[in-house]
Design a protein around this motif. Structure first.
Motif, mmCIF file in Angstrom:
data_model
loop_
_atom_site.group_PDB
_atom_site.id
_atom_site.type_symbol
_atom_site.label_atom_id
_atom_site.label_comp_id
_atom_site.label_asym_id
_atom_site.label_seq_id
_atom_site.Cartn_x
_atom_site.Cartn_y
_atom_site.Cartn_z
ATOM 1 N N VAL A 228 13.494 9.926 7.687
ATOM 2 C CA VAL A 228 12.522 8.938 8.156
ATOM 3 C C VAL A 228 12.558 7.784 7.159
ATOM 4 O O VAL A 228 12.282 7.973 5.979
ATOM 5 C CB VAL A 228 11.097 9.524 8.249
ATOM 6 C CG1 VAL A 228 10.114 8.442 8.680
ATOM 7 C CG2 VAL A 228 11.056 10.710 9.193
ATOM 8 N N ASP B 74 11.005 4.291 6.068
ATOM 9 C CA ASP B 74 9.829 3.429 6.200
ATOM 10 C C ASP B 74 10.204 2.061 5.650
ATOM 11 O O ASP B 74 10.455 1.899 4.460
ATOM 12 C CB ASP B 74 8.665 4.019 5.415
ATOM 13 C CG ASP B 74 7.390 3.208 5.560
ATOM 14 O OD1 ASP B 74 7.434 2.080 6.104
ATOM 15 O OD2 ASP B 74 6.340 3.691 5.109
ATOM 16 N N HIS C 210 15.082 8.270 11.768
ATOM 17 C CA HIS C 210 13.937 7.620 12.404
ATOM 18 C C HIS C 210 13.510 6.439 11.545
ATOM 19 O O HIS C 210 13.217 6.603 10.365
ATOM 20 C CB HIS C 210 12.774 8.611 12.547
ATOM 21 C CG HIS C 210 13.095 9.754 13.443
ATOM 22 N ND1 HIS C 210 12.774 9.757 14.776
ATOM 23 C CD2 HIS C 210 13.735 10.932 13.217
ATOM 24 C CE1 HIS C 210 13.174 10.882 15.331
ATOM 25 N NE2 HIS C 210 13.769 11.614 14.393
ATOM 26 N N TYR D 291 10.853 3.485 10.844
ATOM 27 C CA TYR D 291 9.448 3.164 11.068
ATOM 28 C C TYR D 291 9.140 1.821 10.421
ATOM 29 O O TYR D 291 9.611 1.521 9.328
ATOM 30 C CB TYR D 291 8.575 4.267 10.470
ATOM 31 C CG TYR D 291 7.121 3.934 10.358
ATOM 32 C CD1 TYR D 291 6.341 3.769 11.495
ATOM 33 C CD2 TYR D 291 6.518 3.769 9.123
ATOM 34 C CE1 TYR D 291 4.996 3.460 11.395
ATOM 35 C CE2 TYR D 291 5.176 3.472 9.009
ATOM 36 C CZ TYR D 291 4.425 3.307 10.146
ATOM 37 O OH TYR D 291 3.100 2.992 10.049
ATOM 38 N N ILE E 49 7.433 9.974 15.914
ATOM 39 C CA ILE E 49 7.909 10.644 14.695
ATOM 40 C C ILE E 49 7.152 11.949 14.511
ATOM 41 O O ILE E 49 7.740 12.980 14.177
ATOM 42 C CB ILE E 49 7.764 9.734 13.458
ATOM 43 C CG1 ILE E 49 8.691 8.531 13.591
ATOM 44 C CG2 ILE E 49 8.069 10.501 12.169
ATOM 45 C CD1 ILE E 49 8.544 7.496 12.505
ATOM 46 N N VAL F 113 9.690 14.974 14.462
ATOM 47 C CA VAL F 113 9.897 15.550 13.133
ATOM 48 C C VAL F 113 8.925 16.703 12.877
ATOM 49 O O VAL F 113 9.299 17.698 12.269
ATOM 50 C CB VAL F 113 9.755 14.464 12.045
ATOM 51 C CG1 VAL F 113 9.870 15.049 10.654
ATOM 52 C CG2 VAL F 113 10.781 13.363 12.252
ATOM 53 N N TYR G 88 1.565 9.792 6.011
ATOM 54 C CA TYR G 88 2.079 9.494 7.354
ATOM 55 C C TYR G 88 1.375 10.306 8.447
ATOM 56 O O TYR G 88 1.811 10.303 9.589
ATOM 57 C CB TYR G 88 3.596 9.733 7.413
ATOM 58 C CG TYR G 88 4.333 8.761 6.545
ATOM 59 C CD1 TYR G 88 4.739 7.542 7.052
ATOM 60 C CD2 TYR G 88 4.599 9.049 5.211
ATOM 61 C CE1 TYR G 88 5.402 6.623 6.247
ATOM 62 C CE2 TYR G 88 5.251 8.134 4.401
ATOM 63 C CZ TYR G 88 5.651 6.929 4.927
ATOM 64 O OH TYR G 88 6.299 6.021 4.126
#
Length: 190
Positions: free
Chosen positions: A37, A39, A76, A78, A113, A117, A126
């Motif tokens: 993930v 960010d 992913h 974000y 997500i 996830v 998160y």
């Protein structure tokens, strides 16, 4: 950006590769693969340009395709800024469809997500405020545990061994095509 000015892009990439090497020591990751993930909060175009060049992008693609012995199950993204779309359009022609399908842009929403996830795998920062289930802990706690593990003599010896120069590619024996020697697609692990 201050870190880049102080240490340079080379050290940023060395840190990435050190984390990859640390992750690879986990047998579960070797078997099941990993989900990343990213960010992009506070990532600016200036910072992205400082850490990415056409040459760096090309080397990164080769690294992820051919050299990283890690199964990336998903990436992913974000809070990605609009210039990430441009960057992805530049990189996409060099990626196989299977890899393209693993990159998922989420904008400013964490909902998908959370579904893909799982909330128990994410840092507290998160998760929704009203979430009461299991989590991976705070980002600070997760990073602290990782750094403590990396400071252990076994890991440091492992890195020294990898850096010794005794491992390399015999260019005369290197395959010239991309045909896999074997496939583990049917690997079933309980």
């Amino acid at each position: 950006m201050d870190l880049l000015k102080r240490w340079g892009v080379e050290y940023l990439y060395k840190a990435f590769f050190l984390v990859y090497e640390w992750l690879l020591l986990d047998e579960r990751l070797q078997v099941y693969g990993t989900v990343v993930v990213l960010d992009y909060t506070d990532i600016t175009l200036q910072l992205m340009m400082a850490i990415s060049s056409a040459e760096t992008a090309k080397k990164s693609i080769v690294f992820f395709h051919k050299a990283l012995p890690m199964r990336m199950r998903g990436v992913h993204m974000y809070n990605e800024p609009t210039f990430i779309d441009v960057f992805m359009s530049l990189v996409n022609p060099f990626l196989r469809q299977k890899i393209k399908d693993r990159f998922i842009l989420h904008g400013q929403s964490l909902v998908k997500i959370h579904e893909d996830v799982g909330m128990e795998a994410l840092p507290d920062e998160y998760l929704p405020d009203d979430y009461k289930g299991p989590s991976a802990g705070s980002a600070e706690k997760i990073i602290g545990a990782m750094l403590d593990d990396m400071k252990k003599p076994e890991f440091q010896e492992h890195i020294r061994d990898l850096s010794s120069g005794k491992y390399g590619v015999d260019m005369e024996k290197r395959k010239t095509d991309d045909t896999p020697a074997a496939s583990f697609r049917k690997l079933n692990v309980s």
